[in-house]
Design an enzyme around this catalytic site. Structure first.
Site, PDB file in Angstrom:
ATOM      1  N   CYS B  74       0.833  -1.195   0.000  1.00 45.18           N
ATOM      2  CA  CYS B  74       0.000   0.000   0.000  1.00 45.18           C
ATOM      3  C   CYS B  74       0.869   1.246   0.000  1.00 45.18           C
ATOM      4  O   CYS B  74       2.056   1.185   0.268  1.00 45.18           O
ATOM      5  CB  CYS B  74      -0.844   0.007   1.254  1.00 45.18           C
ATOM      6  N   CYS B  77       2.528   2.359   3.300  1.00 42.80           N
ATOM      7  CA  CYS B  77       3.773   1.727   3.711  1.00 42.80           C
ATOM      8  C   CYS B  77       4.945   2.645   3.400  1.00 42.80           C
ATOM      9  O   CYS B  77       5.911   2.721   4.138  1.00 42.80           O
ATOM     10  CB  CYS B  77       4.008   0.436   2.963  1.00 42.80           C
ATOM     11  N   CYS B 142      42.884 -18.028  11.162  1.00 42.34           N
ATOM     12  CA  CYS B 142      42.609 -17.407  12.443  1.00 42.34           C
ATOM     13  C   CYS B 142      41.593 -16.287  12.242  1.00 42.34           C
ATOM     14  O   CYS B 142      41.216 -15.964  11.122  1.00 42.34           O
ATOM     15  CB  CYS B 142      43.876 -16.802  13.018  1.00 42.34           C
ATOM     16  N   CYS B 145      42.469 -13.378   9.891  1.00 48.23           N
ATOM     17  CA  CYS B 145      42.215 -13.556   8.460  1.00 48.23           C
ATOM     18  C   CYS B 145      40.772 -13.177   8.166  1.00 48.23           C
ATOM     19  O   CYS B 145      40.477 -12.507   7.180  1.00 48.23           O
ATOM     20  CB  CYS B 145      42.396 -15.010   8.043  1.00 48.23           C
ATOM     21  N   ASP B 585     -18.932 -42.554   0.436  1.00 48.92           N
ATOM     22  CA  ASP B 585     -19.539 -42.367  -0.873  1.00 48.92           C
ATOM     23  C   ASP B 585     -19.074 -43.541  -1.728  1.00 48.92           C
ATOM     24  O   ASP B 585     -17.969 -44.030  -1.568  1.00 48.92           O
ATOM     25  CB  ASP B 585     -19.043 -41.041  -1.461  1.00 48.92           C
ATOM     26  N   ASP B 784     -15.492 -37.160  -2.318  1.00 51.42           N
ATOM     27  CA  ASP B 784     -14.483 -36.603  -3.224  1.00 51.42           C
ATOM     28  C   ASP B 784     -14.236 -35.106  -3.049  1.00 51.42           C
ATOM     29  O   ASP B 784     -13.368 -34.546  -3.676  1.00 51.42           O
ATOM     30  CB  ASP B 784     -14.848 -36.902  -4.683  1.00 51.42           C
ATOM     31  N   ASP B 788     -19.469 -33.959  -3.124  1.00 50.98           N
ATOM     32  CA  ASP B 788     -19.894 -34.298  -1.773  1.00 50.98           C
ATOM     33  C   ASP B 788     -19.647 -33.176  -0.776  1.00 50.98           C
ATOM     34  O   ASP B 788     -19.832 -33.365   0.421  1.00 50.98           O
ATOM     35  CB  ASP B 788     -19.146 -35.549  -1.305  1.00 50.98           C
TER      36      ASP B 788
END
Lengths: 125, 902
Positions: B74, B77, B142, B145, B585, B784, B788
């Site tokens: 938006c 923001c 070490c 480095c 079913d 299914d 249903d």
């Protein structure tokens, strides 16, 4: 009863009264979120041993975006859950993780960590 | 509608306010926006690198930065982000554009850094776009480095941050792709004398700003954050372990010198000696770091909770260890304020040991919890990383996040299928066990659906992507599992109520115990009162209570997902174990849902294969599903079909056509009678077939009865077993179907269903479920999910049989990805096992707290003289939540049972 015992009795009783009042009967002011021009109500919630702010007041029917920023690695706060909205997020430390939803019904909804140790409240008006 | 790129507002087109830039017309909502655009159009429409970050340093030391921002939904923001950036020092200009989704920042590098700006964007809730690079570096010996390379890299323009882990030899570099790239970063490191190697992947992270990838890179982002979460957990575990070791090392001497008489220490350490006094004094000092370093999380946790007017485990521990330390310190510094010397006792050991034990408990809990969430991690890890896509005739490997709809993807044997799709070329066997739980590879041919994250076994094939990103079956499964794991079964709501009051109640109990022991307890009353109060605080374990349900739920639901069972919520899981009736079913649930050829009867000297050939050839011209079954039956036998001529369909009767020069009729008994064909004893045979639930069709050749072909919707191979198992579990099994009673009974007999509801119209299925419910039964409906849906929604538990990659079926409480009814059995068994586990956990946690608290408060002391040591209480508390998690992890061993016992 010795004076010491009386002091302990009175001190203990008042301490208990204080605990009861502080944890159960006093309530902190919620932080009210201002919604943006397009109605999005957005807030940043910092997570460190608790949620701050922990009480958030929003308006019903407008989308809410809560940005969680976890500032600790303590395992407790890893998840934040809004059981009433079926929303959850895994909070990666030091990253802002947003949770977005739109509360339609006014009421008080709790949110918490996975174990219920940290708690916050979303008040929908 | 179009978008005003200045303010991001949706506006009507054509608009009164227009401007042209780079041969493109832009429209605005108002004069103000137009003016703003005209003043500096490039601010809104960059000339190049449209989606990437740019970065330049101007002559006067001010740096200009352009950062893509992700997930800006938006215009408001933009304001939030700008505000947050302007809070930083040295920011000269900050503008965020809602339309281009970019931030333009001018800043002084001596005062602020790019990383800080990115952090500011993050803080406001958004992500900045940059590329992330993981690079292996060899030859570092070490820390110097490490810091040398880090310093050198961060001086490089375009590099935002570089952090190197010496242990794993991996550098994590964030950079702006517009400014620098992999090879120049490598060059810098190699110039310093180190070697680089690719550490597994070079990946643009979730935070890259390519808007085309928006949304699609979610799976990648999840993987990324899973790793980060894992790392955070690992770090926390290690830090707790170090804190435990530190506290434990301090605990040993502290404990020894706390009990000089009990442990019979040498004379010079006995009470009243100077040596012991100074020993105690130094004990008080060394327990300070134990409290404030090893136990710091107790204090921060307690304080945050306190501010929010709540209390938790941290509160209890913090109060307990502080009380013990304060008392001891007063006893050491001001022994004279105690009426008797016996009261000047130290309890530094309590402080040290409690911190050590609770830290150990927390560390073990993190380890155990890591295992509990393994299932979901495994699911997320299934996502393929790359896809081989055919674009412009060329095969290219691209990250899976960049696959778009309708891409043609090539998969070779042994490779992972990257996204969901349908095969367009080739065929293979695919191992789908990771998604469906089915262990036998599934044969896939042209047109078949393939599921992302499954593994191609035998052949190569090309498929068209139909679902990508968060729409893939895998992404949906992950989402569903996560949602379900966050939901609460009703049982937890009671626990939540209790735990809200738990901690303050424990504090009150501690204060009460102190008072009672002080006033009526034996001497030395103050010592007893203090020990008892501290013990009460420490033994209480709200964690075990809070953890009991969610952790078992997480394991249980994860286990379900592993076996192709998606449980939508904790409530569904809780209800599933209370069922007494299962309504199935028929079509598509008990049966395959598609007719197939079952019988061929030949008479009058015809051969079975000829009859099949002729009837299938006729059906080539028809589009009837029964016809398709016959054609498929012929094809399966390898029969070559003829081309039919003069095809004619007689509605309600059958079909006829000329095949191979012969006149063929295919139809029911009415068609035979109308054409006066003598069907001899075929009629009896056809009635027998019909009784078995099949559909028989008479075949005539040139007017002579030749035989019968019969098709039927076949029963799934494991339906019978599953139904027997359901009955064994004490459930009433009911079959519901729109078919006629005869067909329905035939199927019911085959699979062993006792109660049949036949000739039920689809819209009446829900009513029939309701009827069963009104008999006082808790009913599950298995169907299914499409036809249903109302019945699924009406039932107490709706179980949808998954169809391919559609896993998030709205009406269902449980989705069975694999089409087998065995999933129903498994779901119920899993629900029972999980609920049993939750109850064990809850009973354990409640029993522990209700038994532990009174004992700690000294209730047993008057009768048996039993008083709990605070050290023992700490051990009990630390291990009670570990026990809960360990018990939940037992669920991971859950195995479906298809044996004789239920």
């Amino acid at each position: 009863m010795s004076p010491n015992e009386i002091i302990v009795l009175i001190g203990g009783t008042s301490l208990i009264a204080l605990v009861v009042w502080y944890f159960w009967f006093s309530s902190s002011e919620g932080t009210r979120i201002q919604s943006g021009t397009d109605g999005l109500q957005e807030a940043l919630i910092k997570v460190k041993g608790g949620y701050s702010p922990s009480v958030i007041v929003v308006e019903a029917g407008k989308p809410v975006k809560l940005n969680f920023l976890r500032e600790e690695t303590a395992a407790c706060s890893e998840h934040v859950i809004f059981p009433d909205f079926g929303k959850q997020a895994t909070l990666t430390p030091n990253r802002t993780i947003p949770i977005e939803f739109t509360p339609d019904t006014p009421g008080e909804y709790e949110f918490q960590c996975a174990m219920g140790m940290l708690r916050g409240k979303l008040i929908v008006e | 509608m179009t978008k005003d790129i200045v303010c991001g507002m949706e506006i009507e087109t054509p608009s009164a306010f227009k401007s042209t830039f780079q041969e493109e017309v832009f429209e605005f909502c108002s004069e103000k926006c137009k003016n703003e655009f005209d003043a500096d159009p490039e601010k809104f429409v960059p000339r190049e690198h449209k989606s990437e970050a740019t970065y330049q340093i101007t002559s006067n030391g001010v740096e200009k930065l352009e950062l893509p921002i992700i997930d800006m939904s938006c215009a408001s923001c933009a304001v939030t982000i700008e505000k947050e950036i302007r809070k930083l020092p040295g920011i000269q200009k900050a503008a965020v554009n809602g339309a281009t989704e970019k931030a333009y920042v001018e800043f002084d590098r001596s005062e602020t850094s790019v990383t800080q700006i990115i952090d500011a964007i993050k803080k406001s809730g958004y992500k900045a776009g940059y590329a992330k690079l993981r690079l292996g570096i060899r030859g570092m010996h070490c820390n110097s480095c490490v810091s040398q390379i880090e310093r050198e890299l961060s001086k490089t323009s375009g590099v935002l941050s570089a952090s190197i882990d010496l242990g794993t030899e991996v550098a994590l570099i964030k950079y702006l792709p517009a400014k620098t790239d992999l090879s120049s970063i490598k060059n810098i490191i190699e110039r310093l004398g180190y070697k680089t190697f690719d550490s597994s992947t070079l990946s643009k992270s979730s935070e890259t700003g390519e808007s085309e990838n928006k949304g699609k890179n979610k799976a990648g982002a999840e993987n990324d954050s899973v790793d980060e979460n894992q790392q955070a957990r690992e770090k926390e575990y290690k830090s707790l372990l170090y804190k435990f070791i530190f506290a434990a090392v301090i605990s040993v001497p502290v404990m020894i010198f706390s009990y000089p008489d009990f442990l019979r220490l040498p004379e010079q350490f006995q009470r009243g000696t100077d040596l012991l006094y100074w020993t105690w004094f130094s004990m008080g000092v060394v327990t300070l770091p134990v409290m404030f370093w090893a136990g710091s999380h107790f204090y921060t946790g307690a304080w945050s909770a306190f501010k929010n007017r709540s209390a938790n485990m941290h509160t209890l521990i913090a109060v307990g260890i502080t009380a013990a330390w304060l008392y001891s310190t007063i006893a050491v510094l001001f022994p004279e304020i105690f009426p008797t010397q016996a009261l000047a006792e130290v309890f530094y050991d309590v402080t040290a040991v409690v911190v050590a034990l609770v830290n150990l408990g927390l560390a073990l809990e993190i380890k155990a919890k890591g295992r509990s969430s393994e299932a979901i991690k495994k699911l997320m890890g299934l996502q393929a990383k790359t896809a081989r896509v055919v674009r412009n005739g060329k095969e290219i490997d691209i990250p899976v996040e960049e696959v778009v709809l309708d891409d043609i993807i090539l998969v070779r044997p042994g490779e992972k299928i990257p996204v969901d799709g349908a095969i367009v070329e080739g065929s293979s066997a695919v191992d789908e066990s990771m998604i469906t739980g089915e262990s036998i590879p599934t044969e896939k041919h042209i047109g078949d659906e393939v599921i992302g994250a499954t593994i191609n076994k035998t052949g190569s094939f090309k498929f068209k992507a139909t679902k990508v990103g968060k729409d893939t079956a895998l992404a949906q499964i992950v989402q569903m599992v996560e949602d379900a794991q966050s939901s609460k079964p009703p049982i937890q709501k009671i626990v939540d109520k209790v735990s809200g009051y738990f901690v303050p109640s424990v504090i009150i109990l501690a204060i009460l115990s102190f008072m009672v022991w002080y006033i009526i307890g034996p001497a030395p009353a103050l010592i007893y009162a203090l020990v008892v109060a501290v013990t009460v605080l420490i033994i209480a374990c709200p964690c075990a209570l809070g953890l009991a349900t969610p952790i078992s739920l997480m394991v249980g639901i994860g286990k379900g997902a592993e076996n192709g069972i998606l449980i939508r919520s904790g409530e569904a899981l809780e209800t599933a174990q209370k069922l007494d009736t299962i309504v199935l079913d028929k079509t598509g649930t008990i049966t395959e849902g598609q007719p197939s050829l079952t019988d061929i009867i030949a008479i009058n000297g015809f051969k079975e294969d000829d009859i099949l050939n002729l009837s299938a050839s006729v059906e080539r011209a028809s589009e009837h599903p029964l016809g398709e079954a016959i054609i498929k039956g012929a094809e399966d036998k390898g029969i070559t079909l003829f081309e039919p001529n003069n095809f004619n369909a007689v509605p309600g009767h059958g079909v006829e056509a000329e095949v191979d020069g012969r006149k063929i009729m295919l139809g029911n008994i009415k068609m035979m009678r109308d054409n006066s064909i003598d069907v001899e004893d075929l009629e009896n045979k056809s009635l027998k077939l019909a009784d078995e639930g099949k559909t028989p069709m008479f075949v005539t050749v040139d007017g002579i009865a030749a035989g019968i072909v019969a098709v039927a919707d076949t029963v799934k191979s494991d339906s019978k077993d599953a139904i027997a198992q359901l009955k064994k579990m004490g459930l009433e099994v009911v079959m519901i179907t729109g078919d006629n009673l005869r067909t329905a009974n035939a199927i019911a007999k085959q699979v062993g269903v006792d109660r049949v509801l036949a000739e039920v119209l689809p819209e009446d299925k829900a009513m029939n479920v309701q009827k069963l419910q009104s008999e006082g039964k808790i009913v599950a409906m298995v169907g299914d999910g499409i036809n249903d849906a109302p019945a699924l929604a009406q039932a107490d538990i709706g179980l949808a049989i998954g169809t391919g990659t559609d896993v998030a079926i709205e009406a269902s409480d449980i989705t069975l990805i694999k089409g087998s009814l065995k999933g129903v059995v498994l779901a119920i068994q899993l629900s029972k096992a999980t609920m049993r586990n939750i109850k064990q956990n809850l009973v354990g946690a409640f029993a522990y707290n209700t038994a532990g608290l009174p004992v700690a408060a000294g209730l047993l002391y008057p009768l048996f003289g039993i008083l709990l040591s605070p050290l023992l209480a700490a051990a009990a508390m630390a291990f009670s939540s570990v026990t809960v998690v360990t018990n939940a992890n037992r669920l991971r061993k859950f195995q479906p049972k298809f044996s004789n016992k239920s």
